[in-house]
Design an enzyme around this catalytic site. Structure first.
Site, short mmCIF file in Angstrom:
data_model
loop_
_atom_site.label_atom_id
_atom_site.label_comp_id
_atom_site.label_asym_id
_atom_site.label_seq_id
_atom_site.Cartn_x
_atom_site.Cartn_y
_atom_site.Cartn_z
N HIS A 155 0.84 -1.20 0.00
CA HIS A 155 0.00 0.00 0.00
C HIS A 155 0.87 1.25 0.00
O HIS A 155 2.09 1.18 0.17
CB HIS A 155 -0.92 0.03 1.22
N LYS A 159 -0.42 4.71 4.68
CA LYS A 159 -1.27 3.75 5.39
C LYS A 159 -0.65 3.41 6.74
O LYS A 159 0.53 3.08 6.82
CB LYS A 159 -1.47 2.48 4.56
#
Length: 268
Positions: A155, A159
């Protein structure tokens, strides 16, 4: 026409949800909240999302007129989760929960809220990921007794939780199919020298870099062959559209805790 509201409209997913609702034929954005001290208070939501002026401005949660909304969508952070959920319970409003990284106590609060209101809770709202959850169960049934199982995910750099909620959902699906307890068999990192790999473990590897939207792979590796089931997302709009579709689906449901697999018809 379903009247939808968004908690945390100024977040990355909040802004994309505004765009997704604008593209939806059978749902309309009526409410968009931000923090009580947010500099976005009073800002037009269309300008916030970069899609031109719309007929809604950002407000605080306490300023919502409950009669103006049929269902709420929450993709905020765990710190805001409980207050948002309580507002929905107090006002008997269905809610879509996409917040990840919830504690055991918060998950228990979610279960309790679902006794009073309809709730959809999913680690991921894309159709592809929810199909992947079904596929990894099939793979676990066929290969899980002999294959080494590893889950990798990547990600964007912003995040905060790791492994991702989706990676954990994949692990839970596999462990459930193999009648294992993920809290006991999960391995979240390896370094240095150690014993040979325990075949009953499920490994996780995490990447956080750049602007990666989301990539997940479940690897089933045996001697002589391996199976990889991968999902890659290239746009957050995929998740937002799934959440909006879930909101429309949930708007007339009875109280209970529902899954995205039920929304898309993979489960009853």
């Amino acid at each position: 026409m379903v009247k939808a509201g968004i908690f945390g409209a100024n977040g990355r997913m909040g802004r994309v949800l505004i765009e997704a609702l604008q593209q939806q034929d059978n749902a309309q954005l009526q409410v968009a909240t931000v923090r009580d001290d947010s500099p976005w208070l009073g800002m037009n939501v269309g300008e916030l999302a970069g899609i031109g002026k719309l007929g809604v401005s950002c407000c605080a949660v306490g300023e919502i007129n409950p009669d103006s909304v049929d269902v709420m969508i929450d993709f905020t952070l765990p710190a805001a989760f409980e207050a948002n959920l309580q507002w929905c319970v107090d006002n008997r409003k269905p809610v879509i929960i996409g917040t990840t990284g919830l504690s055991d106590a918060q998950l228990a609060a979610l279960d309790e809220a679902a006794k009073a209101i309809p709730v959809v809770f999913a680690a991921n709202y894309s159709v592809g990921v929810n199909l992947m959850l079904s596929l990894v169960r099939q793979a676990a049934r066929a290969l899980g007794k002999t294959a080494d199982i590893e889950i990798t995910e990547a990600h964007h750099r912003f995040k905060q939780d790791a492994p991702s909620g989706t990676a954990m959902a994949i692990g839970e699906a596999i462990a459930d199919e193999l009648q294992r307890d993920l809290s006991q068999c999960a391995v979240y990192g390896r370094e240095g020298k150690g014993p040979e790999r325990d075949r009953d473990t499920i490994g996780f590897a995490t990447v956080r870099a750049g602007d990666i939207v989301g990539e997940h792979t479940a690897l089933f590796a045996d001697i002589g062959e391996r199976l990889e089931i991968t999902h890659k997302a290239s746009s957050r709009l995929t998740f937002a559209k799934g959440a909006v579709n879930a909101a429309v689906w949930l708007s007339d449901k009875s109280p209970g805790l529902y899954t995205m697999a039920q929304v898309i018809g993979l489960e009853n």
